[in-house]
Write a protein that holds these residues in place. Structure first.
Motif, mmCIF file in Angstrom:
data_model
loop_
_atom_site.group_PDB
_atom_site.id
_atom_site.type_symbol
_atom_site.label_atom_id
_atom_site.label_comp_id
_atom_site.label_asym_id
_atom_site.label_seq_id
_atom_site.Cartn_x
_atom_site.Cartn_y
_atom_site.Cartn_z
ATOM 1 N N GLU A 24 -14.472 38.668 20.863
ATOM 2 C CA GLU A 24 -14.770 37.595 19.980
ATOM 3 C C GLU A 24 -15.373 38.432 19.039
ATOM 4 N N GLU A 25 -16.015 39.487 18.964
ATOM 5 C CA GLU A 25 -16.366 40.473 18.025
ATOM 6 C C GLU A 25 -15.221 40.884 17.078
ATOM 7 N N ASN A 26 -13.997 41.194 17.458
ATOM 8 C CA ASN A 26 -13.034 41.469 16.902
ATOM 9 C C ASN A 26 -12.548 40.369 16.079
ATOM 10 N N LEU A 27 -12.574 39.197 16.435
ATOM 11 C CA LEU A 27 -12.370 38.014 15.955
ATOM 12 C C LEU A 27 -13.072 37.573 14.546
ATOM 13 N N SER A 28 -14.486 37.764 14.965
ATOM 14 C CA SER A 28 -15.520 37.756 14.153
ATOM 15 C C SER A 28 -15.252 38.520 12.883
ATOM 16 N N LYS A 29 -15.097 39.871 13.246
ATOM 17 C CA LYS A 29 -14.761 40.854 12.140
ATOM 18 C C LYS A 29 -13.617 40.514 11.112
ATOM 19 N N ALA A 30 -12.506 39.892 11.871
ATOM 20 C CA ALA A 30 -11.258 39.630 11.210
ATOM 21 C C ALA A 30 -11.559 38.598 10.429
ATOM 22 N N MET A 31 -12.277 37.418 10.552
ATOM 23 C CA MET A 31 -12.786 36.268 9.911
ATOM 24 C C MET A 31 -13.557 36.738 8.853
ATOM 25 N N GLU A 32 -14.312 37.591 8.739
ATOM 26 C CA GLU A 32 -15.260 38.089 7.938
ATOM 27 C C GLU A 32 -14.615 38.870 6.662
ATOM 28 N N VAL A 33 -13.440 39.707 7.036
ATOM 29 C CA VAL A 33 -12.637 40.402 6.194
ATOM 30 C C VAL A 33 -12.121 39.297 5.409
ATOM 31 N N ILE A 34 -11.549 38.303 6.001
ATOM 32 C CA ILE A 34 -10.503 37.045 5.235
ATOM 33 C C ILE A 34 -11.462 36.668 4.403
ATOM 34 N N ARG A 35 -12.772 36.092 5.065
ATOM 35 C CA ARG A 35 -13.876 35.588 3.856
ATOM 36 C C ARG A 35 -14.111 36.263 2.787
ATOM 37 N N ARG A 36 -14.366 37.399 2.814
ATOM 38 C CA ARG A 36 -14.848 38.202 1.938
ATOM 39 C C ARG A 36 -13.854 38.966 0.714
ATOM 40 N N LYS A 37 -12.415 39.035 1.515
ATOM 41 C CA LYS A 37 -11.742 40.088 0.527
ATOM 42 C C LYS A 37 -10.629 39.037 0.288
ATOM 43 N N PHE A 38 -10.226 37.650 0.587
ATOM 44 C CA PHE A 38 -8.935 37.201 0.330
ATOM 45 C C PHE A 38 -9.156 35.844 -0.244
ATOM 46 N N LEU A 39 -8.303 35.448 -1.415
ATOM 47 C CA LEU A 39 -8.122 34.070 -1.975
ATOM 48 C C LEU A 39 -7.100 33.446 -0.705
ATOM 49 N N VAL A 40 -7.073 32.605 0.232
ATOM 50 C CA VAL A 40 -6.260 32.369 1.040
ATOM 51 C C VAL A 40 -5.164 31.106 0.469
ATOM 52 N N GLY A 41 -4.162 31.197 0.876
ATOM 53 C CA GLY A 41 -3.268 30.267 0.371
ATOM 54 C C GLY A 41 -2.369 29.766 1.860
ATOM 55 N N TYR A 114 -9.396 29.162 11.201
ATOM 56 C CA TYR A 114 -10.122 29.409 10.402
ATOM 57 C C TYR A 114 -9.811 29.608 8.803
ATOM 58 N N ILE A 115 -8.613 30.020 8.761
ATOM 59 C CA ILE A 115 -8.065 30.358 7.324
ATOM 60 C C ILE A 115 -7.483 28.811 6.704
ATOM 61 N N GLU A 116 -7.446 27.855 7.703
ATOM 62 C CA GLU A 116 -7.159 26.404 7.193
ATOM 63 C C GLU A 116 -8.365 25.849 6.841
ATOM 64 N N GLU A 117 -9.396 26.276 7.520
ATOM 65 C CA GLU A 117 -10.869 25.617 7.040
ATOM 66 C C GLU A 117 -11.238 26.234 5.711
ATOM 67 N N LEU A 118 -11.201 27.705 5.637
ATOM 68 C CA LEU A 118 -11.326 28.442 4.564
ATOM 69 C C LEU A 118 -10.593 27.857 3.335
ATOM 70 N N PHE A 119 -9.461 27.741 3.222
ATOM 71 C CA PHE A 119 -8.582 27.112 2.432
ATOM 72 C C PHE A 119 -9.274 25.761 1.724
ATOM 73 N N VAL A 120 -9.738 25.007 2.328
ATOM 74 C CA VAL A 120 -10.488 23.859 1.938
ATOM 75 C C VAL A 120 -11.829 24.209 1.333
ATOM 76 N N GLU A 121 -12.551 25.067 1.745
ATOM 77 C CA GLU A 121 -13.805 25.592 1.360
ATOM 78 C C GLU A 121 -13.556 26.368 -0.043
ATOM 79 N N GLN A 122 -12.485 27.072 -0.264
ATOM 80 C CA GLN A 122 -12.582 27.934 -1.426
ATOM 81 C C GLN A 122 -11.785 27.109 -2.655
ATOM 82 N N GLU A 123 -11.718 25.880 -2.535
ATOM 83 C CA GLU A 123 -11.289 25.014 -3.731
ATOM 84 C C GLU A 123 -12.551 24.750 -4.438
ATOM 85 N N ALA A 124 -13.762 25.246 -3.948
ATOM 86 C CA ALA A 124 -14.868 25.339 -4.794
ATOM 87 C C ALA A 124 -14.879 26.443 -5.973
#
Length: 164
Positions: A24-41, A114-124
């Motif tokens: 789970e720690e690996n998944l959390s780290k991957a999610m954090e990298v996506i959240r902090r470093k990517f504009l997702v599409g 998570y990326i699908e959720e982040l896509f919605v959030e990043q509209e902000a």
């Protein structure tokens, strides 16, 4: 049923854990990298994805807006490299193959959710920018008369083959 199937490739790459068991720690780290470093599409949301990128990176048309809009429409509807004619249909959710692949990629599937959720959030990030941002202060170097944004813009000189 192969011993060479990928195993959570994206989660492994983003958490820098190329071998061994994932946690789970690996998944959390991957999610954090996506959240902090990517504009997702999302390819399933290609138009909103492209519009968001145009706003976020402040991309506007600068050569011939009507032509550029037509080109953009062609890319949004089919793409330059879609390879649709050669695509094979993948397994459907619930099929045995799907179940086997999902088992091997359970962390990647959760990362994608998570990326699908982040896509919605990043509209902000771009909510205060106008729709069709690509046309804000657009310039037209090939129009007559040429148009320029308020801060000034110099149209590129045409490249002439054979001139030194």
């Amino acid at each position: 049923q192969s011993d060479i199937v990928e195993n959570n490739w994206m989660t492994r790459q983003l958490s820098n854990t190329l071998g061994g068991e994932l946690t789970e720690e690996n998944l959390s780290k991957a999610m954090e990298v996506i959240r902090r470093k990517f504009l997702v599409g999302l390819m399933s949301q290609i138009e909103p994805t492209m519009a968001r990128a145009e706003k976020f990176f402040r991309w506007t048309f600068h050569v011939n807006p009507p032509n550029q809009e037509a080109c953009r429409e062609r890319l949004m509807s089919g793409g330059a490299n879609s390879n649709k004619a050669n695509k094979k249909e993948g397994p459907k959710e619930g099929d045995e193959a799907w179940t086997l692949l999902a088992h091997q990629n359970n962390f990647d599937l959760r990362l994608y959710s998570y990326i699908e959720e982040l896509f919605v959030e990043q509209e902000a990030f771009v909510q205060d920018l106008p729709d069709n941002f690509r046309n804000v202060d657009a310039t037209c170097c090939k129009c007559y008369p040429q148009t320029f944004p308020p801060e000034g813009f110099v149209c590129p000189e045409p490249v002439k083959n054979g001139d030194a």
